[in-house]
Design a protein around this motif. Structure first.
Motif, PDB file in Angstrom:
ATOM      1  N   ALA A  82      48.594  11.745  35.123  1.00 23.05           N
ATOM      2  CA  ALA A  82      47.184  11.715  34.745  1.00 23.05           C
ATOM      3  C   ALA A  82      47.012  11.827  33.234  1.00 23.05           C
ATOM      4  CB  ALA A  82      46.431  12.845  35.449  1.00 23.05           C
ATOM      5  N   TYR A  83      47.900  12.578  32.593  1.00 22.09           N
ATOM      6  CA  TYR A  83      47.804  12.706  31.135  1.00 22.09           C
ATOM      7  C   TYR A  83      48.236  11.412  30.450  1.00 22.09           C
ATOM      8  CZ  TYR A  83      47.249  17.636  32.180  1.00 22.09           C
ATOM      9  OH  TYR A  83      46.784  18.823  32.678  1.00 22.09           O
ATOM     10  N   VAL A  84      49.169  10.702  31.073  1.00 21.30           N
ATOM     11  CA  VAL A  84      49.527   9.378  30.542  1.00 21.30           C
ATOM     12  C   VAL A  84      48.343   8.426  30.666  1.00 21.30           C
ATOM     13  CG1 VAL A  84      51.097   7.415  30.812  1.00 21.30           C
ATOM     14  CG2 VAL A  84      51.945   9.760  31.118  1.00 21.30           C
ATOM     15  N   LEU A  85      47.651   8.500  31.807  1.00 21.45           N
ATOM     16  CA  LEU A  85      46.503   7.615  32.033  1.00 21.45           C
ATOM     17  C   LEU A  85      45.334   7.950  31.111  1.00 21.45           C
ATOM     18  CD1 LEU A  85      45.126   5.428  33.783  1.00 21.45           C
ATOM     19  CD2 LEU A  85      44.521   7.241  35.402  1.00 21.45           C
ATOM     20  N   GLY A  86      45.114   9.230  30.836  1.00 19.96           N
ATOM     21  CA  GLY A  86      43.951   9.620  30.038  1.00 19.96           C
ATOM     22  C   GLY A  86      44.217   9.826  28.574  1.00 19.96           C
ATOM     23  N   ALA A  87      45.434   9.528  28.109  1.00 19.73           N
ATOM     24  CA  ALA A  87      45.759   9.776  26.701  1.00 19.73           C
ATOM     25  C   ALA A  87      44.863   8.979  25.766  1.00 19.73           C
ATOM     26  CB  ALA A  87      47.227   9.438  26.447  1.00 19.73           C
ATOM     27  N   GLY A  88      44.428   7.789  26.170  1.00 21.61           N
ATOM     28  CA  GLY A  88      43.590   6.983  25.296  1.00 21.61           C
ATOM     29  C   GLY A  88      42.160   7.477  25.187  1.00 21.61           C
ATOM     30  N   LEU A  89      41.792   8.471  26.032  1.00 20.27           N
ATOM     31  CA  LEU A  89      40.424   8.987  26.006  1.00 20.27           C
ATOM     32  C   LEU A  89      40.254  10.146  25.030  1.00 20.27           C
ATOM     33  CD1 LEU A  89      39.794   9.001  29.872  1.00 20.27           C
ATOM     34  CD2 LEU A  89      39.160   7.221  28.236  1.00 20.27           C
ATOM     35  N   TRP A  90      41.341  10.694  24.538  1.00 23.97           N
ATOM     36  CA  TRP A  90      41.231  11.848  23.648  1.00 23.97           C
ATOM     37  C   TRP A  90      40.912  11.383  22.230  1.00 23.97           C
ATOM     38  CZ3 TRP A  90      46.651  13.713  25.573  1.00 23.97           C
ATOM     39  CH2 TRP A  90      46.556  14.016  26.936  1.00 23.97           C
ATOM     40  N   GLN A  91      40.104  12.150  21.580  1.00 24.40           N
ATOM     41  CA  GLN A  91      39.636  11.769  20.241  1.00 24.40           C
ATOM     42  C   GLN A  91      39.964  12.863  19.221  1.00 24.40           C
ATOM     43  OE1 GLN A  91      35.459  10.973  20.713  1.00 24.40           O
ATOM     44  NE2 GLN A  91      35.796   9.156  21.988  1.00 24.40           N
ATOM     45  N   GLY A  92      41.241  12.992  18.914  1.00 26.19           N
ATOM     46  CA  GLY A  92      41.628  13.909  17.864  1.00 26.19           C
ATOM     47  C   GLY A  92      42.263  15.192  18.369  1.00 26.19           C
ATOM     48  N   PRO A  93      42.757  16.007  17.433  1.00 27.34           N
ATOM     49  CA  PRO A  93      43.446  17.256  17.794  1.00 27.34           C
ATOM     50  C   PRO A  93      42.561  18.253  18.528  1.00 27.34           C
ATOM     51  CG  PRO A  93      43.899  16.631  15.510  1.00 27.34           C
ATOM     52  CD  PRO A  93      42.801  15.741  15.990  1.00 27.34           C
ATOM     53  N   ALA A  94      41.252  18.223  18.290  1.00 24.69           N
ATOM     54  CA  ALA A  94      40.374  19.181  18.952  1.00 24.69           C
ATOM     55  C   ALA A  94      40.385  18.981  20.465  1.00 24.69           C
ATOM     56  CB  ALA A  94      38.954  19.071  18.414  1.00 24.69           C
ATOM     57  N   ASP A  95      40.421  17.723  20.898  1.00 28.53           N
ATOM     58  CA  ASP A  95      40.466  17.462  22.340  1.00 28.53           C
ATOM     59  C   ASP A  95      41.771  17.969  22.942  1.00 28.53           C
ATOM     60  OD1 ASP A  95      38.025  16.319  22.096  1.00 28.53           O
ATOM     61  OD2 ASP A  95      38.686  14.242  22.384  1.00 28.53           O
ATOM     62  N   VAL A  96      42.861  17.734  22.223  1.00 29.70           N
ATOM     63  CA  VAL A  96      44.159  18.217  22.716  1.00 29.70           C
ATOM     64  C   VAL A  96      44.169  19.738  22.790  1.00 29.70           C
ATOM     65  CG1 VAL A  96      46.634  18.261  22.283  1.00 29.70           C
ATOM     66  CG2 VAL A  96      45.322  16.173  21.800  1.00 29.70           C
ATOM     67  N   THR A  97      43.618  20.376  21.784  1.00 29.93           N
ATOM     68  CA  THR A  97      43.545  21.841  21.794  1.00 29.93           C
ATOM     69  C   THR A  97      42.723  22.339  22.974  1.00 29.93           C
ATOM     70  OG1 THR A  97      43.720  21.893  19.378  1.00 29.93           O
ATOM     71  CG2 THR A  97      42.866  23.863  20.463  1.00 29.93           C
ATOM     72  N   GLY A  98      41.602  21.681  23.242  1.00 29.09           N
ATOM     73  CA  GLY A  98      40.788  22.081  24.389  1.00 29.09           C
ATOM     74  C   GLY A  98      41.516  21.934  25.705  1.00 29.09           C
ATOM     75  N   LEU A  99      42.273  20.854  25.841  1.00 31.24           N
ATOM     76  CA  LEU A  99      43.049  20.649  27.069  1.00 31.24           C
ATOM     77  C   LEU A  99      44.091  21.747  27.246  1.00 31.24           C
ATOM     78  CD1 LEU A  99      43.646  16.783  27.078  1.00 31.24           C
ATOM     79  CD2 LEU A  99      42.156  18.091  28.577  1.00 31.24           C
ATOM     80  N   ILE A 100      44.800  22.068  26.163  1.00 30.08           N
ATOM     81  CA  ILE A 100      45.870  23.066  26.258  1.00 30.08           C
ATOM     82  C   ILE A 100      45.303  24.448  26.570  1.00 30.08           C
ATOM     83  CG2 ILE A 100      47.662  24.255  24.958  1.00 30.08           C
ATOM     84  CD1 ILE A 100      48.178  21.646  23.463  1.00 30.08           C
ATOM     85  N   VAL A 101      44.241  24.817  25.852  1.00 32.00           N
ATOM     86  CA  VAL A 101      43.671  26.154  26.045  1.00 32.00           C
ATOM     87  C   VAL A 101      43.072  26.303  27.434  1.00 32.00           C
ATOM     88  CG1 VAL A 101      41.883  27.738  25.241  1.00 32.00           C
ATOM     89  CG2 VAL A 101      43.265  26.492  23.586  1.00 32.00           C
ATOM     90  N   SER A 102      42.330  25.304  27.893  1.00 35.14           N
ATOM     91  CA  SER A 102      41.760  25.395  29.235  1.00 35.14           C
ATOM     92  C   SER A 102      42.848  25.355  30.301  1.00 35.14           C
ATOM     93  CB  SER A 102      40.771  24.256  29.457  1.00 35.14           C
ATOM     94  OG  SER A 102      41.435  22.999  29.455  1.00 35.14           O
TER      95      SER A 102
END
Length: 454
Positions: A124-144
Motif C-alpha cells: 500500500a505504501y508503494v501504491l500511495g507513494a506518489g500521493l505524499w507531498q513532502g517530508p511533512a506527510d512522511v513524518t505524519g505517516l510515521i508518527v501516526s
C-alpha cells in the motif's frame, strides 16, 4: 509263577507313604500345568502394573474368583495368598500412558496467512507513494503509525485477556471501543504532525486499517483480513510495472480501508452475539497491558529507523514475520517435549537451551538469506530480528516488562542519535546487538526453569 509275590517281613514298612488327598480337594498331578501360571498369563497386563499384592487381590475379586476356586483349583488357603503368589510370579512392568496431544503444535497454514497479512500492507505504501507531498506527510505517516502500533499492541493484549476470561463477546466489547478510539487518536496525531492534506488523509486511512486489522487478528479472522488487502496489494504489485494514476491509487487504497473496517465491524457484531458478558471478577487492570504498548512503540521505532537507513531490510523483516510466529509455537512445543522427556533438572536445562538455540538460529538464518537476496546489510538486520523475536518469546511466557524496556532503551538511543544528526551506522549495530544479548541471556535464564512452562 502266577501266584502272589512273597514279601520279606518288614519290607512293607520300607515302602514310601502315598499322600492322601484332603477332603474336598482335587490333587493336581505333577505332570499337569500349574493353573496359577494360566491365571497369571491371562491377567499378566493388570498384574504387571500393580504396585502391591492388594491390587492383585482386588483384581481377582472383581474377576469373580470364589473361595472354592481358590482352595480347590488353585490350592491356596485364601485370596491374599493367591494374590501374593501372582504378584511374585509376574515381573513389574508399568506401561507409559499414551502421549497427550500437543497444544502448541504450530498451525502452518495459519502462520502463513498471518505472515501474508503482515507483509502485504507494505504494498500500500508503494501504491500511495506518489500521493505524499513532502517530508511533512512522511513524518505524519510515521508518527501516526507508531502511535497506532503502540495502542493496538496494548489493545490486543487486553482483548486476549478478555477473550480468555469471558469469551469472544467480552473481547469484542473491548475491541469495539478500543479500536475506534485508537483509530481516531492515531489519525489526530497524524493530522497534527503533517497538517491538513493528503498526508493526513493517508494517515487516517492507515490508522483505520491498523485498528481493523487488530480486531480481525484477535478474533481469528485472518482470511477475511487477507481478502480486504486484495485491492491495495494488487495495485502495489502492479505499480512495479506501471504506476497507476492518482485517482486509481486512491480508489484502491480506500477500497482496502473500507473493506477492512466493514469486516472488523461484522466480526465484532458476530462475536457480541456469541455469548453473555463476563463476570466482574474477570476484569484486570489497565497497567498489565502497558508494557505491550511500550514494546509496540519500541518495535515500530526500531523498524522505522531501520527503514530510513535501509528500506530493503524492513521488507525482509516484514516477510519473515509468519515464520517468526511459527517458531514461537515450535519453541513451546519443544519445551513441552523437554518437560516430558527430562528426568532431571540438568537434562531439562540442556534440552531447553538447545530448543532456544535451534529456533533463534533458524530465524536468524532466514533473515540472513533474505539480506543476501536483496543485497542489504546483514548485521543490523540480524540484530534487530534477534531483539524482536526474543522479546516476543518472552512475552509469550507472560514476561512483559523486560522485553518492553530493553528494546525501548535501544530505540530511544537510536532516535536520540538521529534527532541530534549523528550517524546511525555504528550505533544501530551496537544498540541492537546489546539489546539482543540482554534478551537472549534473560530467555536462557528464565525459560530454563520448569515453573515458567506452567
Amino acid at each position: 509263577m502266577s501266584g502272589p509275590l512273597r514279601l520279606v517281613p518288614g519290607e512293607w514298612d520300607a515302602l514310601p507313604a502315598l499322600p492322601r488327598p484332603r477332603t474336598g480337594t482335587r490333587v493336581r498331578p505333577s505332570w499337569a500345568e500349574d493353573p496359577i501360571d494360566e491365571l497369571a498369563e491371562r491377567l499378566v497386563e493388570q498384574i504387571a502394573s500393580a504396585v502391591h499384592p492388594y491390587e492383585v487381590a482386588a483384581l481377582l475379586e472383581s474377576d469373580g474368583l470364589t473361595g472354592d476356586q481358590i482352595t480347590g483349583r488353585y490350592d491356596r488357603p485364601d485370596l491374599f495368598t493367591l494374590a501374593e503368589d501372582l504378584y511374585v510370579r509376574v515381573p513389574r512392568h508399568y506401561p507409559q500412558p499414551p502421549p497427550a496431544p500437543d497444544p502448541w503444535r504450530p498451525d502452518t497454514v495459519r502462520c502463513a496467512l498471518r505472515g501474508l497479512v503482515f507483509a502485504l500492507p507494505g504494498l500500500a505504501y508503494v501504491l500511495g507513494a506518489g500521493l505524499w507531498q513532502g517530508p511533512a506527510d512522511v513524518t505524519g505517516l510515521i508518527v501516526s503509525g507508531l502511535a497506532a502500533w503502540a495502542w493496538n499492541q496494548a489493545l490486543s493484549h487486553r482483548a486476549h485477556l478478555r477473550l480468555a476470561a469471558g469469551g469472544p463477546s467480552a473481547a469484542a466489547r473491548t475491541l469495539g471501543i478500543g479500536a475506534s478510539a485508537g483509530a481516531v487518536g492515531a489519525a489526530g496525531i497524524g493530522l497534527l504532525a503533517s497538517g491538513p492534506g493528503t498526508g493526513a488523509a493517508f494517515a487516517a486511512g492507515q490508522s483505520c486499517y491498523l485498528a481493523a486489522a487488530s480486531v480481525l487478528l484477535v478474533l481469528g479472522k485472518e482470511r477475511a483480513l487477507l481478502a480486504t488487502l486484495v485491492p491495495a496489494a494488487a495495485g502495489g504489485a502492479g505499480a512495479w510495472l506501471q504506476r497507476p494514476s492518482d485517482a486509481l491509487a486512491v480508489v484502491l487504497l480506500l477500497s482496502t480501508v473500507v473493506l477492512s473496517a466493514c469486516a472488523a465491524g461484522h466480526a465484532v457484531r458476530a462475536a457480541l452475539r456469541s455469548g453473555a458478558p463476563p463476570s466482574a471478577g474477570s476484569r484486570t487492570g489497565l497497567l498489565s497491558s502497558l508494557p505491550y504498548g511500550l514494546f509496540g512503540l519500541a518495535a515500530g521505532t526500531l523498524a522505522a529507523l531501520a527503514g530510513l537507513a535501509d528500506p530493503l531490510s524492513v521488507v525482509v523483516l516484514t516477510l519473515s514475520m509468519g515464520f517468526a510466529e511459527w517458531l514461537l509455537y515450535h519453541f513451546r512445543s519443544l519445551s513441552l517435549a523437554a518437560l516430558r522427556a527430562a528426568t532431571s533438572l540438568r537434562r531439562f536445562v540442556l534440552l531447553e537451551l538447545r530448543a532456544l538455540a535451534l529456533c533463534l538460529g533458524a530465524y536468524l538464518a532466514l533473515l540472513g538469506v533474505g539480506s543476501l537476496a536483496v543485497d542489504t546489510r546483514p548485521g543490523e538486520l540480524l540484530a534487530l530480528g534477534a531483539v524482536l523475536w526474543t522479546a516476543l518469546l518472552l512475552q509469550a511466557f507472560s514476561l512483559a516488562w523486560l522485553p518492553a524496556l530493553v528494546p525501548l532503551a535501544a530505540a530511544a538511543a537510536e532516535a536520540g542519535a538521529a534527532a541530534a544528526g549523528l550517524s546511525l551506522d555504528p550505533l544501530q549495530l551496537i544498540c541492537r546487538s546489546a539489546a539482543a544479548a540482554v534478551l537472549a541471556v534473560a530467555a536462557a535464564r528464565l525459560l530454563t526453569r520448569p515453573t515458567a512452562h506452567r
